[in-house]
Motif scaffolding. Sequence first.
Motif, PDB file in Angstrom:
ATOM      1  N   LEU A 178       7.240 -18.602  -2.946  1.00  0.00           N
ATOM      2  CA  LEU A 178       6.562 -18.382  -4.251  1.00  0.00           C
ATOM      3  C   LEU A 178       5.209 -18.889  -4.206  1.00  0.00           C
ATOM      4  O   LEU A 178       4.058 -18.165  -4.505  1.00  0.00           O
ATOM      5  CB  LEU A 178       7.283 -18.804  -5.425  1.00  0.00           C
ATOM      6  N   GLU A 200       1.696 -16.584  -4.482  1.00  0.00           N
ATOM      7  CA  GLU A 200       0.856 -17.160  -5.468  1.00  0.00           C
ATOM      8  C   GLU A 200      -0.536 -17.310  -5.017  1.00  0.00           C
ATOM      9  O   GLU A 200      -1.712 -16.929  -5.494  1.00  0.00           O
ATOM     10  CB  GLU A 200       1.296 -17.915  -6.364  1.00  0.00           C
ATOM     11  N   ARG A 201      -0.583 -17.897  -4.026  1.00  0.00           N
ATOM     12  CA  ARG A 201      -1.850 -18.278  -3.213  1.00  0.00           C
ATOM     13  C   ARG A 201      -2.669 -16.906  -2.640  1.00  0.00           C
ATOM     14  O   ARG A 201      -3.743 -16.860  -3.038  1.00  0.00           O
ATOM     15  CB  ARG A 201      -1.840 -19.204  -2.128  1.00  0.00           C
ATOM     16  N   ALA A 227      -2.217 -14.194  -4.002  1.00  0.00           N
ATOM     17  CA  ALA A 227      -2.745 -13.343  -5.437  1.00  0.00           C
ATOM     18  C   ALA A 227      -3.646 -14.089  -5.861  1.00  0.00           C
ATOM     19  O   ALA A 227      -4.885 -13.388  -6.411  1.00  0.00           O
ATOM     20  CB  ALA A 227      -1.346 -13.338  -6.218  1.00  0.00           C
ATOM     21  N   GLU A 283      -2.775 -16.729 -11.801  1.00  0.00           N
ATOM     22  CA  GLU A 283      -2.315 -16.976 -10.512  1.00  0.00           C
ATOM     23  C   GLU A 283      -2.451 -18.206 -10.029  1.00  0.00           C
ATOM     24  O   GLU A 283      -1.546 -18.933  -9.641  1.00  0.00           O
ATOM     25  CB  GLU A 283      -2.916 -15.821  -9.616  1.00  0.00           C
ATOM     26  N   HIS A 336       0.168 -19.920 -11.795  1.00  0.00           N
ATOM     27  CA  HIS A 336       1.285 -19.910 -10.976  1.00  0.00           C
ATOM     28  C   HIS A 336       1.660 -20.793  -9.835  1.00  0.00           C
ATOM     29  O   HIS A 336       2.687 -21.493  -9.204  1.00  0.00           O
ATOM     30  CB  HIS A 336       1.664 -18.354 -10.504  1.00  0.00           C
ATOM     31  N   VAL A 337       0.267 -20.821  -8.928  1.00  0.00           N
ATOM     32  CA  VAL A 337       0.269 -21.583  -7.863  1.00  0.00           C
ATOM     33  C   VAL A 337       0.725 -23.131  -8.506  1.00  0.00           C
ATOM     34  O   VAL A 337       1.358 -24.010  -7.793  1.00  0.00           O
ATOM     35  CB  VAL A 337      -1.047 -21.693  -7.314  1.00  0.00           C
ATOM     36  N   GLU A 346       2.388  -7.421  -6.901  1.00  0.00           N
ATOM     37  CA  GLU A 346       2.835  -7.620  -8.170  1.00  0.00           C
ATOM     38  C   GLU A 346       3.980  -7.212  -8.526  1.00  0.00           C
ATOM     39  O   GLU A 346       4.833  -7.703  -9.062  1.00  0.00           O
ATOM     40  CB  GLU A 346       1.693  -7.440  -9.339  1.00  0.00           C
ATOM     41  N   ALA A 368       6.629  -9.096  -6.592  1.00  0.00           N
ATOM     42  CA  ALA A 368       6.762 -10.414  -7.203  1.00  0.00           C
ATOM     43  C   ALA A 368       7.437 -10.276  -8.774  1.00  0.00           C
ATOM     44  O   ALA A 368       8.594 -11.082  -8.679  1.00  0.00           O
ATOM     45  CB  ALA A 368       5.395 -11.126  -7.637  1.00  0.00           C
ATOM     46  N   THR A 408       6.045 -16.232 -15.996  1.00  0.00           N
ATOM     47  CA  THR A 408       5.417 -15.736 -14.852  1.00  0.00           C
ATOM     48  C   THR A 408       5.606 -14.082 -14.929  1.00  0.00           C
ATOM     49  O   THR A 408       4.723 -13.312 -14.581  1.00  0.00           O
ATOM     50  CB  THR A 408       5.699 -16.254 -13.520  1.00  0.00           C
ATOM     51  N   GLU A 445       3.111 -10.908 -14.867  1.00  0.00           N
ATOM     52  CA  GLU A 445       3.108 -10.097 -13.786  1.00  0.00           C
ATOM     53  C   GLU A 445       3.120  -8.565 -14.278  1.00  0.00           C
ATOM     54  O   GLU A 445       2.274  -7.557 -13.910  1.00  0.00           O
ATOM     55  CB  GLU A 445       4.387  -9.993 -12.780  1.00  0.00           C
TER      56      GLU A 445
END
Lengths: 255, 297
Positions: free
Chosen positions: B56, B60-61, B63, B90, B93-94, B151, B154, B179, B183
């Motif tokens: 994940l 996310e990195r 994205a 994003e 999320h990271v 996306e 995800a 999240t 998305e």
Amino acid sequence: MSDPHDLPKEVFLDEVHSFEFWFQAVAGYLTERPNGHDPSIEEADLNSSEREALITTLCNYAIGETAALEASSGMIRFAPNRRAKIFLATQVVDEARHLEVLLYRLSELGVTHLEEVVQSRANRSLLAFRKRLLQFVDGHDWEAALFAQNVILESMEFSVFQAHVERADPITGDMLTGIIKDERRHMGFGENELGRRLAETPHIRARLQAVKKELDPLVLDTFEDTLEQVGVERSERPELGRSYLASVERLGFAL
Amino acid sequence: MSGFLSAYSIQNWLESCPQGYLEDTQYGHAPGQTEPALVLDNPTLLADTIRTTVQLVVGERCALAASSGLINAAPDHASKAFLATQTLDEARHVEIFTQRLYDLGVKKSELESTLAEHANPNLVKFAEVLLEKVDKGDFIAGVVGQNIVLEGMAFSVFEMLQAAVSGVNPKFANTLSGTIADERRHVGFGENRIGSLIKQHPERKADVEKMQKEMAYHMLATFSTQFAQSGSAMQEGQRMAQAAEGNGAEAPAKWHGADLATATPEEMEGVLSDTVLKEFKVRLGRIGIEYQTPAAP
């Protein structure tokens, strides 16, 4: 939130560069300023020349904020660590928000075809600054890009916006007050990140000196033009130029 | 600003996201919520949970790099503004998935080595295909790759994970719900913005379809290796969930017809792959791109 300055250094940096911290910092004044200003403030009665000057000024602010948006977003990819990436992501939204509220203000002043009008009124020195800044970003030159963006550009905007707030109509003044709060945070990041790098690798000072020498004429020329539009007397302008240089110096970059 | 783009403004984002469903959350969940003991105390489940969370963070990195990198290539202010909000989504999320790794016991000093050790090489290749387009400033391919393919993947993965943990791990289920909401917005922008650009530039279709095919291949390879590694952990999780159910916990849900209480890794891989690919076909069709079936990994 307790005072983050009480935290150990590494925890402090994690804290102040996080989404959580950003959200706590901006939530209040964003909630109070839908579309960038207090909706209860009434529009001032601007005459035609005042309105035209304000439109030109705001167009150039929009150019500056677009440059900051493009630079800060481009820097995320090569930022040296996760916390810098996350801080820059918060800065990206700040800059985009500034751009959005400036464009909204222009539309309140009756401007249509915003993108074309902004381009047509752009100051050449500011466009040259933007071009050079994005060259640093495209070259993945972290120190030069961060210096040009978070120290020079942010200091210029900070000084100009402060001068403008003192003379602005109430709505524009309220909008700029919100923007200034963000600029302080961005300058703090630049100061902290570059300050540490200068301490660890003093030789980069010479490079940053060269960058400053190259960009200063563009900044000062933009300054002169904008201050004239804002209504700052010619006699006061050198003082404000010195104020910009002093704010860069305060950040530790007298160079 | 055209009508639909005004719905993707920062003003709308502020009202719906940080001042909406994220209000009163901390790292995406309610303050005080913790990872359940059944994960923290079980070495098999803990190792698998860390490995899954690493994917994940890696996704996310990618994205974050893609959405921020596309801002300069965006053709108008409104698209730049939307991508700025996506960049911060994003980054959040990271941050929240990285925090989850810390909550699972990964030391801060070992974060990068943990990511390097467990990152699925197929997911890394998937990211490289997308970031190559972003590096070239290719806005159309970049947004299709990011907002439709990445996306879209995800979105389904998060939904599946949320269904799997909803009864046993409210903290992670809450994190995922925020999240998923993000998305959904990102996918919506991709469909709306790119549809009109594809109409203006039909000559770009072939290149975009080639990229989609390549990304879909690496995605299926990622699913294949992830589920192959998760067999014993899935069985362990199902056994513990059944025991918890006997003690009054909520029964594991069904997801797209699969019974999460009994499904094998092979069944789950098949259901997830089918679900994501069906979504791709629908969403790509809406923007005028013909879905390309990838080779089986």
